[in-house]
Design a protein around this motif. Structure first.
Motif, PDB file in Angstrom:
ATOM      1  N   LEU A   1      41.945 -34.331  75.866  1.00 39.83           N
ATOM      2  CA  LEU A   1      40.898 -33.311  75.843  1.00 39.83           C
ATOM      3  C   LEU A   1      39.746 -33.766  74.955  1.00 39.83           C
ATOM      4  CD1 LEU A   1      39.914 -30.426  76.560  1.00 39.83           C
ATOM      5  CD2 LEU A   1      41.058 -29.662  74.464  1.00 39.83           C
ATOM      6  N   VAL A   2      38.547 -33.796  75.522  1.00 41.07           N
ATOM      7  CA  VAL A   2      37.326 -34.113  74.783  1.00 41.07           C
ATOM      8  C   VAL A   2      36.517 -32.836  74.678  1.00 41.07           C
ATOM      9  CG1 VAL A   2      35.217 -35.499  74.723  1.00 41.07           C
ATOM     10  CG2 VAL A   2      37.320 -36.472  75.683  1.00 41.07           C
ATOM     11  N   GLY A   3      36.342 -32.347  73.471  1.00 46.78           N
ATOM     12  CA  GLY A   3      35.628 -31.097  73.236  1.00 46.78           C
ATOM     13  C   GLY A   3      36.609 -29.979  72.942  1.00 46.78           C
ATOM     14  N   CYS A   4      36.647 -29.529  71.694  1.00 52.25           N
ATOM     15  CA  CYS A   4      37.641 -28.545  71.260  1.00 52.25           C
ATOM     16  C   CYS A   4      37.010 -27.213  70.867  1.00 52.25           C
ATOM     17  CB  CYS A   4      38.454 -29.114  70.094  1.00 52.25           C
ATOM     18  SG  CYS A   4      39.367 -30.602  70.533  1.00 52.25           S
ATOM     19  N   GLY A   5      35.856 -26.914  71.452  1.00 48.47           N
ATOM     20  CA  GLY A   5      35.195 -25.639  71.192  1.00 48.47           C
ATOM     21  C   GLY A   5      35.803 -24.544  72.059  1.00 48.47           C
ATOM     22  N   THR A   6      35.000 -23.593  72.434  1.00 46.23           N
ATOM     23  CA  THR A   6      35.483 -22.426  73.182  1.00 46.23           C
ATOM     24  C   THR A   6      36.136 -22.809  74.506  1.00 46.23           C
ATOM     25  OG1 THR A   6      33.767 -21.077  72.162  1.00 46.23           O
ATOM     26  CG2 THR A   6      34.794 -20.207  74.158  1.00 46.23           C
ATOM     27  N   ILE A   7      35.445 -23.584  75.317  1.00 44.71           N
ATOM     28  CA  ILE A   7      35.973 -23.949  76.635  1.00 44.71           C
ATOM     29  C   ILE A   7      37.176 -24.871  76.501  1.00 44.71           C
ATOM     30  CG2 ILE A   7      35.475 -25.144  78.818  1.00 44.71           C
ATOM     31  CD1 ILE A   7      32.559 -24.149  78.485  1.00 44.71           C
ATOM     32  N   GLY A   8      37.065 -25.901  75.671  1.00 48.38           N
ATOM     33  CA  GLY A   8      38.176 -26.827  75.488  1.00 48.38           C
ATOM     34  C   GLY A   8      39.419 -26.139  74.954  1.00 48.38           C
ATOM     35  N   SER A   9      39.239 -25.220  74.033  1.00 51.15           N
ATOM     36  CA  SER A   9      40.381 -24.489  73.471  1.00 51.15           C
ATOM     37  C   SER A   9      41.089 -23.667  74.536  1.00 51.15           C
ATOM     38  CB  SER A   9      39.921 -23.577  72.326  1.00 51.15           C
ATOM     39  OG  SER A   9      39.456 -24.352  71.250  1.00 51.15           O
ATOM     40  N   GLN A  10      40.306 -23.002  75.378  1.00 49.87           N
ATOM     41  CA  GLN A  10      40.899 -22.208  76.463  1.00 49.87           C
ATOM     42  C   GLN A  10      41.652 -23.103  77.450  1.00 49.87           C
ATOM     43  OE1 GLN A  10      41.118 -18.876  76.678  1.00 49.87           O
ATOM     44  NE2 GLN A  10      40.157 -18.836  74.673  1.00 49.87           N
ATOM     45  N   LEU A  11      41.061 -24.250  77.762  1.00 47.39           N
ATOM     46  CA  LEU A  11      41.740 -25.191  78.674  1.00 47.39           C
ATOM     47  C   LEU A  11      43.053 -25.685  78.083  1.00 47.39           C
ATOM     48  CD1 LEU A  11      38.730 -27.351  79.895  1.00 47.39           C
ATOM     49  CD2 LEU A  11      40.153 -25.857  81.307  1.00 47.39           C
ATOM     50  N   ALA A  12      43.032 -26.047  76.804  1.00 47.07           N
ATOM     51  CA  ALA A  12      44.231 -26.572  76.148  1.00 47.07           C
ATOM     52  C   ALA A  12      45.337 -25.522  76.118  1.00 47.07           C
ATOM     53  CB  ALA A  12      43.895 -27.029  74.737  1.00 47.07           C
ATOM     54  N   ARG A  13      44.992 -24.287  75.780  1.00 48.59           N
ATOM     55  CA  ARG A  13      46.006 -23.228  75.724  1.00 48.59           C
ATOM     56  C   ARG A  13      46.566 -22.919  77.108  1.00 48.59           C
ATOM     57  NH1 ARG A  13      43.230 -18.837  72.172  1.00 48.59           N
ATOM     58  NH2 ARG A  13      41.705 -20.317  71.471  1.00 48.59           N
ATOM     59  N   ALA A  14      45.690 -22.883  78.108  1.00 45.66           N
ATOM     60  CA  ALA A  14      46.166 -22.634  79.475  1.00 45.66           C
ATOM     61  C   ALA A  14      47.063 -23.774  79.953  1.00 45.66           C
ATOM     62  CB  ALA A  14      44.977 -22.467  80.417  1.00 45.66           C
ATOM     63  N   LEU A  15      46.691 -24.982  79.632  1.00 37.25           N
ATOM     64  CA  LEU A  15      47.485 -26.144  80.020  1.00 37.25           C
ATOM     65  C   LEU A  15      48.892 -26.047  79.430  1.00 37.25           C
ATOM     66  CD1 LEU A  15      47.138 -28.993  81.424  1.00 37.25           C
ATOM     67  CD2 LEU A  15      46.846 -29.860  79.117  1.00 37.25           C
ATOM     68  N   GLN A  16      48.969 -25.729  78.146  1.00 33.97           N
ATOM     69  CA  GLN A  16      50.280 -25.667  77.508  1.00 33.97           C
ATOM     70  C   GLN A  16      51.066 -24.420  77.918  1.00 33.97           C
ATOM     71  OE1 GLN A  16      50.118 -26.585  73.287  1.00 33.97           O
ATOM     72  NE2 GLN A  16      50.213 -28.720  73.897  1.00 33.97           N
ATOM     73  N   ARG A  17      50.381 -23.356  78.223  1.00 33.51           N
ATOM     74  CA  ARG A  17      51.053 -22.108  78.602  1.00 33.51           C
ATOM     75  C   ARG A  17      51.517 -22.139  80.065  1.00 33.51           C
ATOM     76  NH1 ARG A  17      46.909 -18.743  78.051  1.00 33.51           N
ATOM     77  NH2 ARG A  17      46.417 -18.972  80.258  1.00 33.51           N
ATOM     78  N   ASP A  18      50.625 -22.587  80.959  1.00 37.13           N
ATOM     79  CA  ASP A  18      50.879 -22.441  82.391  1.00 37.13           C
ATOM     80  C   ASP A  18      51.293 -23.721  83.119  1.00 37.13           C
ATOM     81  OD1 ASP A  18      50.081 -19.785  82.039  1.00 37.13           O
ATOM     82  OD2 ASP A  18      48.003 -20.228  82.564  1.00 37.13           O
ATOM     83  N   TYR A  19      51.053 -24.872  82.525  1.00 38.10           N
ATOM     84  CA  TYR A  19      51.312 -26.137  83.226  1.00 38.10           C
ATOM     85  C   TYR A  19      52.172 -27.105  82.429  1.00 38.10           C
ATOM     86  CZ  TYR A  19      47.686 -24.319  86.232  1.00 38.10           C
ATOM     87  OH  TYR A  19      46.966 -23.518  87.073  1.00 38.10           O
ATOM     88  N   ARG A  20      52.936 -26.605  81.478  1.00 32.07           N
ATOM     89  CA  ARG A  20      53.726 -27.506  80.618  1.00 32.07           C
ATOM     90  C   ARG A  20      54.753 -28.316  81.412  1.00 32.07           C
ATOM     91  NH1 ARG A  20      55.062 -22.387  78.834  1.00 32.07           N
ATOM     92  NH2 ARG A  20      57.101 -21.697  79.512  1.00 32.07           N
ATOM     93  N   HIS A  21      55.160 -27.823  82.574  1.00 23.28           N
ATOM     94  CA  HIS A  21      56.105 -28.551  83.422  1.00 23.28           C
ATOM     95  C   HIS A  21      55.432 -29.734  84.133  1.00 23.28           C
ATOM     96  CE1 HIS A  21      54.042 -25.780  86.073  1.00 23.28           C
ATOM     97  NE2 HIS A  21      54.356 -26.576  87.072  1.00 23.28           N
ATOM     98  N   ALA A  22      54.108 -29.703  84.246  1.00 25.13           N
ATOM     99  CA  ALA A  22      53.401 -30.720  85.031  1.00 25.13           C
ATOM    100  C   ALA A  22      52.450 -31.587  84.213  1.00 25.13           C
ATOM    101  CB  ALA A  22      52.609 -30.042  86.145  1.00 25.13           C
ATOM    102  N   ALA A  23      52.078 -31.123  83.018  1.00 25.55           N
ATOM    103  CA  ALA A  23      51.080 -31.858  82.226  1.00 25.55           C
ATOM    104  C   ALA A  23      51.419 -31.776  80.748  1.00 25.55           C
ATOM    105  CB  ALA A  23      49.694 -31.287  82.473  1.00 25.55           C
ATOM    106  N   ARG A  24      51.083 -32.837  80.046  1.00 24.88           N
ATOM    107  CA  ARG A  24      51.313 -32.884  78.599  1.00 24.88           C
ATOM    108  C   ARG A  24      50.015 -33.283  77.906  1.00 24.88           C
ATOM    109  NH1 ARG A  24      54.987 -36.975  75.223  1.00 24.88           N
ATOM    110  NH2 ARG A  24      54.801 -35.917  73.228  1.00 24.88           N
ATOM    111  N   LEU A  25      49.593 -32.476  76.948  1.00 24.84           N
ATOM    112  CA  LEU A  25      48.377 -32.763  76.188  1.00 24.84           C
ATOM    113  C   LEU A  25      48.691 -33.877  75.188  1.00 24.84           C
ATOM    114  CD1 LEU A  25      45.465 -31.853  76.012  1.00 24.84           C
ATOM    115  CD2 LEU A  25      46.155 -30.094  74.398  1.00 24.84           C
ATOM    116  N   MET A  26      48.066 -35.047  75.399  1.00 25.80           N
ATOM    117  CA  MET A  26      48.389 -36.245  74.630  1.00 25.80           C
ATOM    118  C   MET A  26      47.492 -36.469  73.425  1.00 25.80           C
ATOM    119  SD  MET A  26      50.992 -37.323  76.204  1.00 25.80           S
ATOM    120  CE  MET A  26      51.233 -38.885  75.396  1.00 25.80           C
TER     121      MET A  26
END
Length: 120
Positions: free
Chosen positions: A7-32
């Motif tokens: 993830l490049v950019g940890c402001g409002t949009i990036g934070s929402q993307l990161a949380r959604a990724l870990q909440r809804d897609y943890r079976h398919a994606a890992r934030l590295m």
């Protein structure tokens, strides 16, 4: 197969993307890895994420760790290349040697773009 995401950019949009990724897609994606020009934003986001992905200061390092990059950084200045484009240029030889590439999804500025950078 689990997709390795940087993830490049940890402001409002990036934070929402990161949380959604870990909440809804943890079976398919890992934030590295996380990267932001303001390290404090990356540190704040990291504390909110259960997996505590590392913060990297180098985009080249983030790209090496990732199959997919979510770019949620502030919109670029017209006529200027982004940091991520500079890092991709630096890594082109490395990708040629390993026969790979990286996918980039840009969501900054409300404009969604998808780019696949692959060295043939």
């Amino acid at each position: 197969m689990v997709v390795r995401v940087g993830l490049v950019g940890c402001g409002t949009i990036g934070s929402q993307l990161a949380r959604a990724l870990q909440r809804d897609y943890r079976h398919a994606a890992r934030l590295m890895a996380l990267h932001d020009s303001d390290r404090r934003r990356a540190e704040t986001l990291r504390r909110l994420l259960p997996t505590r992905p590392p913060i990297v200061s180098s985009l080249a390092d983030l790209i090496r760790r990732s199959d997919l990059i979510l770019e949620a950084a502030s919109p670029r200045i017209p006529g200027r290349r982004s940091e991520i484009e500079e890092a991709i240029d630096l890594l082109t030889r490395e990708w040629e040697e390993r026969g790979g590439g990286v996918r980039i999804v840009r969501v900054a500025g409300g404009v969604e773009q998808y780019q696949q950078v692959k060295v043939e």
